[in-house]
Design a protein around this motif. Structure first.
Motif, mmCIF file in Angstrom:
data_model
loop_
_atom_site.group_PDB
_atom_site.id
_atom_site.type_symbol
_atom_site.label_atom_id
_atom_site.label_comp_id
_atom_site.label_asym_id
_atom_site.label_seq_id
_atom_site.Cartn_x
_atom_site.Cartn_y
_atom_site.Cartn_z
ATOM 1 N N CYS A 184 0.832 -1.207 0.000
ATOM 2 C CA CYS A 184 0.000 0.000 0.000
ATOM 3 C C CYS A 184 0.864 1.253 0.000
ATOM 4 O O CYS A 184 0.544 2.240 -0.679
ATOM 5 N N ARG A 185 1.964 1.215 0.731
ATOM 6 C CA ARG A 185 2.879 2.367 0.764
ATOM 7 C C ARG A 185 3.470 2.614 -0.626
ATOM 8 O O ARG A 185 3.510 3.754 -1.099
ATOM 9 N N SER A 186 3.907 1.555 -1.288
ATOM 10 C CA SER A 186 4.580 1.741 -2.583
ATOM 11 C C SER A 186 3.613 2.117 -3.707
ATOM 12 O O SER A 186 4.022 2.730 -4.686
ATOM 13 N N THR A 187 2.341 1.776 -3.563
ATOM 14 C CA THR A 187 1.370 2.063 -4.631
ATOM 15 C C THR A 187 0.410 3.205 -4.286
ATOM 16 O O THR A 187 -0.310 3.669 -5.158
ATOM 17 N N GLY A 188 0.355 3.584 -3.016
ATOM 18 C CA GLY A 188 -0.610 4.601 -2.607
ATOM 19 C C GLY A 188 -2.014 4.048 -2.450
ATOM 20 O O GLY A 188 -2.986 4.800 -2.399
ATOM 21 N N ALA A 189 -2.140 2.738 -2.359
ATOM 22 C CA ALA A 189 -3.456 2.094 -2.273
ATOM 23 C C ALA A 189 -3.957 2.005 -0.828
ATOM 24 O O ALA A 189 -3.192 2.119 0.131
ATOM 25 N N VAL A 190 -5.241 1.774 -0.726
ATOM 26 C CA VAL A 190 -5.896 1.409 0.530
ATOM 27 C C VAL A 190 -6.477 0.026 0.294
ATOM 28 O O VAL A 190 -7.158 -0.204 -0.710
ATOM 29 N N ALA A 191 -6.205 -0.906 1.206
ATOM 30 C CA ALA A 191 -6.720 -2.273 1.071
ATOM 31 C C ALA A 191 -7.667 -2.581 2.217
ATOM 32 O O ALA A 191 -7.338 -2.365 3.382
#
Length: 179
Positions: free
Chosen positions: A69-76
């Motif tokens: 999530c940190r490397s992609t800017g995602a929320v899971a």
């Protein structure tokens, strides 16, 4: 006008009761997706095993998801049994970002043997991602009359993690691009 929110509903191939292996598969899905928000099934990290040990939000086995999530800017939005500091256990939907993990939703309407162990969540939850207010629910929540009224009051868009239908591996393979 707000920007579109790219959402992916993901069901990785289940790695058995190995939480770290399942977290690594979740992380791979996050890294391969171009979505800002990824929604995984209920109890996706443990499988639908009502005897699975609860996870703490700071469990080191969640680190691959946090890093993805940190490397992609995602929320899971992942699925796991969790234990609150007061000892009560819930079927929960933790929200994982690149910075932390919080139990975003606790399943409100338990059924069958779920209620033998787990405590129902107290209230609906609205998660805000990039200005989108998302009403979180489990797959069994929509038929209950209070849910639409709550979402209307909160002006949220409904989101529901897919249910895990049985213990063990998922019924369908993931639909992700292959490397």
């Amino acid at each position: 006008m707000r920007n579109p929110l790219a959402v992916a509903v993901v069901q990785p191939v289940w790695a058995g009761p190995d939480v770290l292996a399942n977290a690594e598969r979740h992380a791979q899905a996050i890294e391969e997706s171009e979505a800002r928000l990824l929604v995984f099934p209920e109890l996706s990290l443990t499988g639908y095993d009502l005897e699975a040990q609860p996870l703490a939000v700071d469990d080191s086995r969640l680190r691959p998801i946090t890093e993805a999530c940190r490397s992609t800017g995602a929320v899971a939005l992942v699925g796991a049994p969790v234990r609150d500091p007061d000892g009560r256990e819930y079927i929960a939907t933790p929200a994982v970002t690149g910075e932390d993990t919080t139990p975003a939703y606790r399943k409100m309407h338990l059924h069958g043997p779920e209620s033998d162990r787990f405590t129902p969540g107290a209230e609906p939850v609205v998660l805000t991602v990039d200005g989108w207010r998302l009403g979180l629910a489990s797959a069994t929540t929509p038929p209950f009359p209070s849910t639409p009224r709550t979402r209307q009051r909160s002006a949220s868009t409904p989101m529901s993690p897919a249910p895990s239908t049985a213990p063990g591996p998922p019924l369908r393979p993931p639909r992700l691009p292959h490397a």
